[in-house]
Design a protein around this motif. Structure first.
Motif, PDB file in Angstrom:
ATOM      1  N   HIS A 177      42.411  43.184  42.196  1.00  0.00           N
ATOM      2  CA  HIS A 177      42.718  41.754  42.180  1.00  0.00           C
ATOM      3  C   HIS A 177      42.031  41.030  41.025  1.00  0.00           C
ATOM      4  CE1 HIS A 177      43.885  41.742  46.717  1.00  0.00           C
ATOM      5  NE2 HIS A 177      44.696  42.465  45.972  1.00  0.00           N
ATOM      6  N   THR A 178      40.899  41.555  40.562  1.00  0.00           N
ATOM      7  CA  THR A 178      40.191  40.928  39.445  1.00  0.00           C
ATOM      8  C   THR A 178      41.085  40.839  38.216  1.00  0.00           C
ATOM      9  OG1 THR A 178      38.050  41.654  40.290  1.00  0.00           O
ATOM     10  CG2 THR A 178      38.137  41.060  37.974  1.00  0.00           C
ATOM     11  N   ALA A 179      41.873  41.864  37.966  1.00  0.00           N
ATOM     12  CA  ALA A 179      42.782  41.845  36.810  1.00  0.00           C
ATOM     13  C   ALA A 179      43.793  40.711  36.939  1.00  0.00           C
ATOM     14  CB  ALA A 179      43.492  43.189  36.685  1.00  0.00           C
ATOM     15  N   ASP A 180      44.289  40.469  38.147  1.00  0.00           N
ATOM     16  CA  ASP A 180      45.243  39.378  38.355  1.00  0.00           C
ATOM     17  C   ASP A 180      44.576  38.016  38.156  1.00  0.00           C
ATOM     18  OD1 ASP A 180      47.316  41.202  39.057  1.00  0.00           O
ATOM     19  OD2 ASP A 180      46.484  41.335  41.073  1.00  0.00           O
ATOM     20  N   VAL A 181      43.349  37.884  38.620  1.00  0.00           N
ATOM     21  CA  VAL A 181      42.606  36.635  38.453  1.00  0.00           C
ATOM     22  C   VAL A 181      42.356  36.374  36.962  1.00  0.00           C
ATOM     23  CG1 VAL A 181      40.388  35.495  38.892  1.00  0.00           C
ATOM     24  CG2 VAL A 181      41.564  36.707  40.741  1.00  0.00           C
ATOM     25  N   LYS A 182      42.065  37.421  36.212  1.00  0.00           N
ATOM     26  CA  LYS A 182      41.819  37.269  34.772  1.00  0.00           C
ATOM     27  C   LYS A 182      43.063  36.797  34.015  1.00  0.00           C
ATOM     28  CE  LYS A 182      38.102  40.645  34.298  1.00  0.00           C
ATOM     29  NZ  LYS A 182      37.734  41.959  33.723  1.00  0.00           N
ATOM     30  N   ASN A 183      44.239  36.992  34.587  1.00  0.00           N
ATOM     31  CA  ASN A 183      45.457  36.481  33.957  1.00  0.00           C
ATOM     32  C   ASN A 183      45.560  34.970  34.063  1.00  0.00           C
ATOM     33  OD1 ASN A 183      46.474  38.947  33.075  1.00  0.00           O
ATOM     34  ND2 ASN A 183      47.454  39.365  35.038  1.00  0.00           N
ATOM     35  N   VAL A 184      44.846  34.374  35.005  1.00  0.00           N
ATOM     36  CA  VAL A 184      44.868  32.920  35.186  1.00  0.00           C
ATOM     37  C   VAL A 184      43.590  32.284  34.633  1.00  0.00           C
ATOM     38  CG1 VAL A 184      45.012  31.061  36.890  1.00  0.00           C
ATOM     39  CG2 VAL A 184      46.337  33.140  37.211  1.00  0.00           C
ATOM     40  N   LEU A 185      42.438  32.858  34.952  1.00  0.00           N
ATOM     41  CA  LEU A 185      41.150  32.368  34.437  1.00  0.00           C
ATOM     42  C   LEU A 185      40.828  33.211  33.204  1.00  0.00           C
ATOM     43  CD1 LEU A 185      39.244  32.177  37.863  1.00  0.00           C
ATOM     44  CD2 LEU A 185      40.740  30.470  36.821  1.00  0.00           C
ATOM     45  N   ARG A 186      41.491  32.923  32.116  1.00  0.00           N
ATOM     46  CA  ARG A 186      41.550  33.811  30.971  1.00  0.00           C
ATOM     47  C   ARG A 186      40.330  33.816  30.062  1.00  0.00           C
ATOM     48  NH1 ARG A 186      46.087  31.105  31.414  1.00  0.00           N
ATOM     49  NH2 ARG A 186      45.579  29.721  29.728  1.00  0.00           N
ATOM     50  N   VAL A 187      39.740  32.667  29.811  1.00  0.00           N
ATOM     51  CA  VAL A 187      38.724  32.575  28.771  1.00  0.00           C
ATOM     52  C   VAL A 187      37.334  32.490  29.389  1.00  0.00           C
ATOM     53  CG1 VAL A 187      37.927  31.246  26.788  1.00  0.00           C
ATOM     54  CG2 VAL A 187      40.372  31.405  27.266  1.00  0.00           C
ATOM     55  N   PHE A 188      36.515  33.513  29.117  1.00  0.00           N
ATOM     56  CA  PHE A 188      35.139  33.524  29.599  1.00  0.00           C
ATOM     57  C   PHE A 188      34.315  34.440  28.709  1.00  0.00           C
ATOM     58  CE2 PHE A 188      37.685  36.496  32.019  1.00  0.00           C
ATOM     59  CZ  PHE A 188      36.963  37.676  31.967  1.00  0.00           C
ATOM     60  N   SER A 189      33.034  34.153  28.622  1.00  0.00           N
ATOM     61  CA  SER A 189      32.128  34.949  27.786  1.00  0.00           C
ATOM     62  C   SER A 189      31.637  36.196  28.498  1.00  0.00           C
ATOM     63  CB  SER A 189      30.914  34.118  27.363  1.00  0.00           C
ATOM     64  OG  SER A 189      31.315  33.030  26.582  1.00  0.00           O
ATOM     65  N   ILE A 190      31.327  36.044  29.786  1.00  0.00           N
ATOM     66  CA  ILE A 190      30.824  37.180  30.552  1.00  0.00           C
ATOM     67  C   ILE A 190      31.463  37.209  31.938  1.00  0.00           C
ATOM     68  CG2 ILE A 190      28.605  37.282  29.336  1.00  0.00           C
ATOM     69  CD1 ILE A 190      27.326  35.996  31.872  1.00  0.00           C
ATOM     70  N   GLU A 191      31.478  38.400  32.499  1.00  0.00           N
ATOM     71  CA  GLU A 191      31.894  38.585  33.887  1.00  0.00           C
ATOM     72  C   GLU A 191      30.646  38.959  34.674  1.00  0.00           C
ATOM     73  OE1 GLU A 191      34.590  41.725  36.456  1.00  0.00           O
ATOM     74  OE2 GLU A 191      35.233  41.224  34.421  1.00  0.00           O
ATOM     75  N   VAL A 192      30.436  38.275  35.780  1.00  0.00           N
ATOM     76  CA  VAL A 192      29.258  38.522  36.608  1.00  0.00           C
ATOM     77  C   VAL A 192      29.721  39.132  37.925  1.00  0.00           C
ATOM     78  CG1 VAL A 192      27.265  37.494  37.749  1.00  0.00           C
ATOM     79  CG2 VAL A 192      28.089  36.533  35.584  1.00  0.00           C
ATOM     80  N   ALA A 193      29.332  40.380  38.142  1.00  0.00           N
ATOM     81  CA  ALA A 193      29.614  41.041  39.418  1.00  0.00           C
ATOM     82  C   ALA A 193      28.445  40.734  40.343  1.00  0.00           C
ATOM     83  CB  ALA A 193      29.764  42.545  39.209  1.00  0.00           C
ATOM     84  N   ALA A 194      28.682  39.932  41.347  1.00  0.00           N
ATOM     85  CA  ALA A 194      27.603  39.472  42.226  1.00  0.00           C
ATOM     86  C   ALA A 194      27.771  40.060  43.623  1.00  0.00           C
ATOM     87  CB  ALA A 194      27.593  37.946  42.288  1.00  0.00           C
ATOM     88  N   ARG A 195      26.711  40.695  44.095  1.00  0.00           N
ATOM     89  CA  ARG A 195      26.697  41.261  45.449  1.00  0.00           C
ATOM     90  C   ARG A 195      25.681  40.553  46.340  1.00  0.00           C
ATOM     91  NH1 ARG A 195      30.423  42.636  43.023  1.00  0.00           N
ATOM     92  NH2 ARG A 195      31.201  44.705  42.606  1.00  0.00           N
ATOM     93  N   GLU A 196      24.701  39.949  45.703  1.00  0.00           N
ATOM     94  CA  GLU A 196      23.668  39.155  46.374  1.00  0.00           C
ATOM     95  C   GLU A 196      23.635  37.809  45.669  1.00  0.00           C
ATOM     96  OE1 GLU A 196      21.837  40.207  48.960  1.00  0.00           O
ATOM     97  OE2 GLU A 196      22.633  42.248  48.939  1.00  0.00           O
ATOM     98  N   LYS A 197      23.255  36.767  46.378  1.00  0.00           N
ATOM     99  CA  LYS A 197      23.229  35.433  45.767  1.00  0.00           C
ATOM    100  C   LYS A 197      22.270  35.369  44.582  1.00  0.00           C
ATOM    101  CE  LYS A 197      25.124  32.921  49.611  1.00  0.00           C
ATOM    102  NZ  LYS A 197      25.071  31.792  50.502  1.00  0.00           N
ATOM    103  N   GLU A 198      21.221  36.186  44.601  1.00  0.00           N
ATOM    104  CA  GLU A 198      20.269  36.220  43.491  1.00  0.00           C
ATOM    105  C   GLU A 198      20.924  36.693  42.189  1.00  0.00           C
ATOM    106  OE1 GLU A 198      19.557  37.789  46.585  1.00  0.00           O
ATOM    107  OE2 GLU A 198      18.595  35.924  47.207  1.00  0.00           O
ATOM    108  N   ASP A 199      22.051  37.398  42.290  1.00  0.00           N
ATOM    109  CA  ASP A 199      22.770  37.842  41.096  1.00  0.00           C
ATOM    110  C   ASP A 199      23.319  36.657  40.304  1.00  0.00           C
ATOM    111  OD1 ASP A 199      22.308  40.481  41.848  1.00  0.00           O
ATOM    112  OD2 ASP A 199      24.263  40.708  42.811  1.00  0.00           O
ATOM    113  N   LEU A 200      23.293  35.469  40.915  1.00  0.00           N
ATOM    114  CA  LEU A 200      23.798  34.273  40.245  1.00  0.00           C
ATOM    115  C   LEU A 200      22.695  33.313  39.828  1.00  0.00           C
ATOM    116  CD1 LEU A 200      26.992  33.633  42.357  1.00  0.00           C
ATOM    117  CD2 LEU A 200      26.836  34.541  40.049  1.00  0.00           C
TER     118      LEU A 200
END
Length: 144
Positions: free
Chosen positions: A101-124
């Motif tokens: 689903h991430t690939a589909d989301v990237k088709n709409v939210l297209r422009v970003f510098s980094i992708e953050v894979a967050a599993r814990e809130k501290e990852d943000l």
């Protein structure tokens, strides 16, 4: 495939990207536990910290956030991050679908510098994300 056709998603994306808007993040959630349709859940002006506080440990969600930071007193940069949230209590089948689903989301939210894979809130936490954005941003005059 994820259904990201909700027109509110594209509208919120443009608002977060706009220099004229104070809105600096958006959050997408699935309509239900069994649905692959994403909907705009919320937008806000409180940055990463506010977005972080709204994430549910039992869900998978997608966020898009504008982060402002400065290298010195004279310059401020704004960069964008795509947040892929998989809460620690998220169901196994939902976790399995998020990568596709991430690939589909990237088709709409297209422009970003980094992708953050967050599993814990501290990852943000903002400091490590700003550091990654600085490294992704090209010329660095402060040794990063």
């Amino acid at each position: 495939m994820a259904d990201v056709t909700d027109p509110n998603i594209a509208e919120a994306y443009l608002e977060v990207r706009s220099d004229k808007s104070e809105t600096n993040w958006l959050l997408l959630d699935y309509e239900s536990d069994r649905s692959d349709k994403l909907k705009l859940t919320q937008t806000g002006t409180g940055g990463l910290k506010e977005l972080q506080s709204l994430l549910d440990d039992g869900k998978a969600s997608f966020g898009y956030v504008r982060v402002s930071f400065s290298n010195d007193e004279q310059s401020t940069r704004e960069k964008f991050a795509l947040v892929v949230w998989i809460g620690p209590n998220c169901k196994v089948m939902r976790k399995a679908k998020v990568s596709v689903h991430t690939a589909d989301v990237k088709n709409v939210l297209r422009v970003f510098s980094i992708e953050v894979a967050a599993r814990e809130k501290e990852d943000l936490n903002e400091d490590p994300i700003v550091l990654r954005m600085r490294k992704a941003g090209g010329a660095s005059y402060d040794g990063i």
